[in-house]
Write a protein that holds these residues in place. Structure first.
Motif, PDB file in Angstrom:
ATOM      1  N   ARG A  87       0.715  -1.332  -0.141  1.00  0.00           N
ATOM      2  CA  ARG A  87       0.054   0.081   0.059  1.00  0.00           C
ATOM      3  C   ARG A  87       0.857   1.244   0.022  1.00  0.00           C
ATOM      4  NH1 ARG A  87      -2.876  -3.905   3.285  1.00  0.00           N
ATOM      5  NH2 ARG A  87      -4.753  -4.004   2.717  1.00  0.00           N
ATOM      6  N   LEU A  88       0.727   2.025  -1.067  1.00  0.00           N
ATOM      7  CA  LEU A  88       1.199   3.233  -0.856  1.00  0.00           C
ATOM      8  C   LEU A  88       0.084   4.636  -0.623  1.00  0.00           C
ATOM      9  CD1 LEU A  88       3.182   2.871  -4.321  1.00  0.00           C
ATOM     10  CD2 LEU A  88       4.194   2.675  -2.010  1.00  0.00           C
ATOM     11  N   THR A  89       0.546   5.499  -0.157  1.00  0.00           N
ATOM     12  CA  THR A  89      -0.185   6.604   0.102  1.00  0.00           C
ATOM     13  C   THR A  89      -0.305   7.505  -1.402  1.00  0.00           C
ATOM     14  OG1 THR A  89       1.310   8.288   0.912  1.00  0.00           O
ATOM     15  CG2 THR A  89       0.027   7.070   2.583  1.00  0.00           C
ATOM     16  N   ALA A  90      -1.044   8.210  -1.922  1.00  0.00           N
ATOM     17  CA  ALA A  90      -1.022   8.830  -2.857  1.00  0.00           C
ATOM     18  C   ALA A  90       0.027   9.843  -2.988  1.00  0.00           C
ATOM     19  CB  ALA A  90      -2.274   9.640  -3.116  1.00  0.00           C
ATOM     20  N   ASP A  91       0.403  10.524  -1.741  1.00  0.00           N
ATOM     21  CA  ASP A  91       1.454  11.416  -1.558  1.00  0.00           C
ATOM     22  C   ASP A  91       2.840  10.516  -1.827  1.00  0.00           C
ATOM     23  OD1 ASP A  91       2.811  14.118  -0.947  1.00  0.00           O
ATOM     24  OD2 ASP A  91       3.632  13.102   0.772  1.00  0.00           O
ATOM     25  N   VAL A  92       3.160   9.411  -1.439  1.00  0.00           N
ATOM     26  CA  VAL A  92       4.330   8.607  -1.600  1.00  0.00           C
ATOM     27  C   VAL A  92       4.180   8.468  -3.026  1.00  0.00           C
ATOM     28  CG1 VAL A  92       5.210   6.621  -1.325  1.00  0.00           C
ATOM     29  CG2 VAL A  92       4.238   7.742   0.597  1.00  0.00           C
ATOM     30  N   ARG A  93       3.466   7.759  -3.897  1.00  0.00           N
ATOM     31  CA  ARG A  93       3.402   7.655  -5.195  1.00  0.00           C
ATOM     32  C   ARG A  93       3.815   8.769  -5.903  1.00  0.00           C
ATOM     33  NH1 ARG A  93       1.619   7.687 -10.057  1.00  0.00           N
ATOM     34  NH2 ARG A  93       1.505   5.894 -11.433  1.00  0.00           N
ATOM     35  N   ARG A  94       3.183   9.956  -5.731  1.00  0.00           N
ATOM     36  CA  ARG A  94       3.502  11.257  -6.381  1.00  0.00           C
ATOM     37  C   ARG A  94       4.991  11.704  -6.262  1.00  0.00           C
ATOM     38  NH1 ARG A  94       4.197  15.841  -4.715  1.00  0.00           N
ATOM     39  NH2 ARG A  94       3.315  15.620  -2.573  1.00  0.00           N
ATOM     40  N   ARG A  95       5.450  11.545  -4.881  1.00  0.00           N
ATOM     41  CA  ARG A  95       6.683  12.050  -4.492  1.00  0.00           C
ATOM     42  C   ARG A  95       8.070  11.174  -5.273  1.00  0.00           C
ATOM     43  NH1 ARG A  95       8.405  13.162   0.880  1.00  0.00           N
ATOM     44  NH2 ARG A  95       9.944  14.378   0.032  1.00  0.00           N
ATOM     45  N   MET A  96       7.533   9.735  -5.362  1.00  0.00           N
ATOM     46  CA  MET A  96       8.530   8.949  -6.187  1.00  0.00           C
ATOM     47  C   MET A  96       8.521   9.248  -7.667  1.00  0.00           C
ATOM     48  SD  MET A  96       8.012   5.102  -4.657  1.00  0.00           S
ATOM     49  CE  MET A  96       6.513   4.777  -5.410  1.00  0.00           C
ATOM     50  N   VAL A  97       7.513   9.492  -8.272  1.00  0.00           N
ATOM     51  CA  VAL A  97       7.318   9.664  -9.590  1.00  0.00           C
ATOM     52  C   VAL A  97       8.105  11.188  -9.858  1.00  0.00           C
ATOM     53  CG1 VAL A  97       5.889  10.160 -11.493  1.00  0.00           C
ATOM     54  CG2 VAL A  97       5.520   8.254 -10.065  1.00  0.00           C
ATOM     55  N   GLU A  98       7.839  12.056  -9.052  1.00  0.00           N
ATOM     56  CA  GLU A  98       8.442  13.175  -9.107  1.00  0.00           C
ATOM     57  C   GLU A  98       9.873  13.169  -9.211  1.00  0.00           C
ATOM     58  OE1 GLU A  98       4.878  16.447  -7.487  1.00  0.00           O
ATOM     59  OE2 GLU A  98       6.436  16.117  -6.478  1.00  0.00           O
ATOM     60  N   HIS A  99      10.445  12.533  -8.029  1.00  0.00           N
ATOM     61  CA  HIS A  99      11.920  12.347  -7.938  1.00  0.00           C
ATOM     62  C   HIS A  99      12.652  11.607  -8.975  1.00  0.00           C
ATOM     63  CE1 HIS A  99      15.576  11.937  -5.896  1.00  0.00           C
ATOM     64  NE2 HIS A  99      15.809  10.639  -5.926  1.00  0.00           N
ATOM     65  N   CYS A 100      11.977  10.747  -9.559  1.00  0.00           N
ATOM     66  CA  CYS A 100      12.196   9.911 -10.800  1.00  0.00           C
ATOM     67  C   CYS A 100      12.411  10.584 -11.968  1.00  0.00           C
ATOM     68  CB  CYS A 100      11.429   8.576 -10.982  1.00  0.00           C
ATOM     69  SG  CYS A 100      11.844   7.314  -9.803  1.00  0.00           S
ATOM     70  N   LEU A 101      11.555  11.654 -12.242  1.00  0.00           N
ATOM     71  CA  LEU A 101      11.385  12.729 -13.291  1.00  0.00           C
ATOM     72  C   LEU A 101      12.469  13.688 -13.217  1.00  0.00           C
ATOM     73  CD1 LEU A 101       7.725  12.904 -13.826  1.00  0.00           C
ATOM     74  CD2 LEU A 101       8.860  11.808 -15.568  1.00  0.00           C
ATOM     75  N   ALA A 102      12.709  14.053 -12.062  1.00  0.00           N
ATOM     76  CA  ALA A 102      13.593  14.998 -11.615  1.00  0.00           C
ATOM     77  C   ALA A 102      15.096  14.519 -12.054  1.00  0.00           C
ATOM     78  CB  ALA A 102      13.805  15.544 -10.250  1.00  0.00           C
ATOM     79  N   GLY A 103      15.335  13.204 -12.005  1.00  0.00           N
ATOM     80  CA  GLY A 103      16.442  12.543 -11.798  1.00  0.00           C
ATOM     81  C   GLY A 103      17.029  12.277 -13.339  1.00  0.00           C
ATOM     82  N   LEU A 104      16.126  12.466 -14.421  1.00  0.00           N
ATOM     83  CA  LEU A 104      16.609  12.411 -15.611  1.00  0.00           C
ATOM     84  C   LEU A 104      17.536  13.097 -16.284  1.00  0.00           C
ATOM     85  CD1 LEU A 104      12.758  12.099 -17.301  1.00  0.00           C
ATOM     86  CD2 LEU A 104      14.583  10.128 -17.110  1.00  0.00           C
ATOM     87  N   PRO A 105      18.560  12.556 -16.922  1.00  0.00           N
ATOM     88  CA  PRO A 105      18.398  11.531 -17.591  1.00  0.00           C
ATOM     89  C   PRO A 105      19.139  10.168 -16.855  1.00  0.00           C
ATOM     90  CG  PRO A 105      20.371  12.573 -18.185  1.00  0.00           C
ATOM     91  CD  PRO A 105      19.584  13.452 -17.289  1.00  0.00           C
TER      92      PRO A 105
END
Length: 133
Positions: free
Chosen positions: A3-21
């Motif tokens: 189970r993930l909170t919506a905030d945890v999912r959002r923050r994971m995705v944001e961090h991954c996008l910010a880390g590109l490339p």
């Protein structure tokens, strides 16, 4: 199931996008039973690679201490796959440090990031459902 909170999912995705490339990574804090992540700890990828990740050891220590202070545990790790599906690579399997952890992958291959979670025990990969609430 993880189970993930919506905030945890959002923050994971944001961090991954910010880390590109490069691949991005981080740790998940929460309850092991029932398994749920309520805190995300974005960390630096000290491998500085688009194909590998290594969680910064100092940030890992800080996350562990913070989780413990909150009465939580580190229950897993997440990282991105910048151009491939959200499925553990042979390197991911070889480097899976804890059979009790959840290994969450965020694929950035598509316009909408895909989040999947796996258990990796003795080289065996088993996908688990992810519930976001």
């Amino acid at each position: 199931m993880l189970r993930l909170t919506a905030d945890v999912r959002r923050r994971m995705v944001e961090h991954c996008l910010a880390g590109l490339p490069e691949e991005a990574c981080g740790l998940l804090g929460g309850s092991p039973d029932p398994p749920g992540a309520t805190v995300v700890y974005p960390t630096r990828n000290v491998a500085e690679s688009a194909r590998l990740y290594t969680v910064d050891p100092l940030e890992h220590l800080r996350a562990d201490r913070d989780a413990e202070a909150r009465g939580l545990e580190l229950i897993g790790v997440f990282h991105s796959h910048t151009h491939t599906d959200a499925y553990p690579s042979p390197t991911d399997v070889a480097q899976a440090p804890d059979p009790g952890w959840h290994y969450v992958l965020v694929s950035l291959k598509y316009a909408d990031p895909v989040v999947r979670s796996f258990r990796i025990v003795d080289g065996t990969i088993e996908e688990e459902d992810v519930e976001v609430s």
